[in-house]
Design an enzyme around this catalytic site. Structure first.
Site, short mmCIF file in Angstrom:
data_model
loop_
_atom_site.label_atom_id
_atom_site.label_comp_id
_atom_site.label_asym_id
_atom_site.label_seq_id
_atom_site.Cartn_x
_atom_site.Cartn_y
_atom_site.Cartn_z
N HIS A 41 17.02 16.08 -50.87
CA HIS A 41 15.58 16.03 -51.09
C HIS A 41 15.27 14.93 -52.11
O HIS A 41 16.16 14.40 -52.76
CB HIS A 41 15.08 17.34 -51.72
CG HIS A 41 15.37 18.57 -50.96
ND1 HIS A 41 14.44 19.21 -50.19
CD2 HIS A 41 16.50 19.34 -50.89
CE1 HIS A 41 14.96 20.32 -49.66
NE2 HIS A 41 16.21 20.40 -50.09
N GLU A 123 18.25 17.88 -55.01
CA GLU A 123 17.06 17.07 -55.25
C GLU A 123 17.45 15.82 -56.02
O GLU A 123 18.16 15.89 -57.03
CB GLU A 123 16.03 17.85 -56.07
CG GLU A 123 15.47 19.07 -55.38
CD GLU A 123 14.26 18.76 -54.50
OE1 GLU A 123 13.89 17.57 -54.38
OE2 GLU A 123 13.71 19.72 -53.94
N HIS A 159 15.75 16.45 -46.06
CA HIS A 159 14.70 17.43 -45.80
C HIS A 159 13.90 17.01 -44.57
O HIS A 159 13.48 17.84 -43.77
CB HIS A 159 13.81 17.54 -47.04
CG HIS A 159 13.08 18.84 -47.16
ND1 HIS A 159 12.18 19.07 -48.16
CD2 HIS A 159 13.10 19.97 -46.42
CE1 HIS A 159 11.68 20.29 -48.03
NE2 HIS A 159 12.22 20.85 -46.98
N ASP A 169 10.93 13.66 -47.13
CA ASP A 169 11.92 13.25 -48.12
C ASP A 169 13.35 13.39 -47.61
O ASP A 169 13.59 14.23 -46.75
CB ASP A 169 11.72 14.03 -49.43
CG ASP A 169 11.84 15.53 -49.27
OD1 ASP A 169 11.19 16.11 -48.39
OD2 ASP A 169 12.61 16.14 -50.05
#
Length: 193
Positions: A41, A123, A159, A169
């Site tokens: 992400h 992330e 993602h 993303d």
């Protein structure tokens, strides 16, 4: 002189090299699930601003919704990811990889729906469509290797690949070819480009 024994990188789903900050936003994985997917992400809060602690605050339900006008659009959101990699490559962990973090939402990949069940969410501090730092690629590659040594990882996807049309993303600024070269995973482990 005997060398010091090296510790395994994992302890109960927690990576020993990460800074730990436990999120309340997680749950148990379904019984018998195979943790075989890494989902990449990108996030920055506010969008495009780096270096603060807003992401950590979001994942721990401590974000001050009034601190920035953008935060009103995500007010009350309860989400988490297993990991967060800062622009300088610093690694944070919020949820044990043995547990189910709340990062994927409605999703499907390789015939598996509800990707939170079988995935590890990572992330990257960044903005979809923009580029990422070399330190992030190296930290991500090392983390993926460590995950693959501990879990039966078969796929690495964005993602955008598990929730097409809903999520964008990490976006076109993310260099999948570079990650694949760093990892030396087989081509079929990555999304088609």
């Amino acid at each position: 002189m005997p060398s010091e024994p090296t510790l395994a990188p994992w302890h109960q789903g927690w990576h020993r090299q990460a800074q730990h900050l436990k999120s309340p936003n997680f749950g148990p994985r379904p019984g018998g699930v195979c943790i075989d997917l890494i989902v990449v992400h990108s996030i920055s809060l506010p969008p495009g601003q780096y270096g603060g602690d807003a992401v950590q605050r979001l994942f721990t339900n401590r974000l001050d919704w009034d601190a920035h006008p953008y935060f009103q659009s995500i007010r009350g959101l309860e989400v988490s990811s297993h990991f967060f990699i800062r622009r300088d490559g610093a690694l944070w962990q919020f949820v044990s990889c043995d547990e189910r973090a709340w990062h994927a939402g409605a999703s499907q990949y390789q015939g598996q729906s509800n990707c939170n069940d079988n995935s590890v969410g990572i992330e990257l501090e960044g903005l979809e469509g923009e580029t990422f730092e070399d330190a992030q690629y190296h930290a991500l590659a090392q983390l993926c290797r460590d995950l693959a040594q501990h879990y039966p990882i078969a796929h690495v996807a964005g993602h955008e690949h598990i929730a097409p049309g809903r999520k964008l993303d990490p976006g076109p600024g993310f260099d999948w070819t570079h990650l694949q070269k760093l990892l030396d995973f087989p081509a079929q482990a990555f999304p088609e480009r």
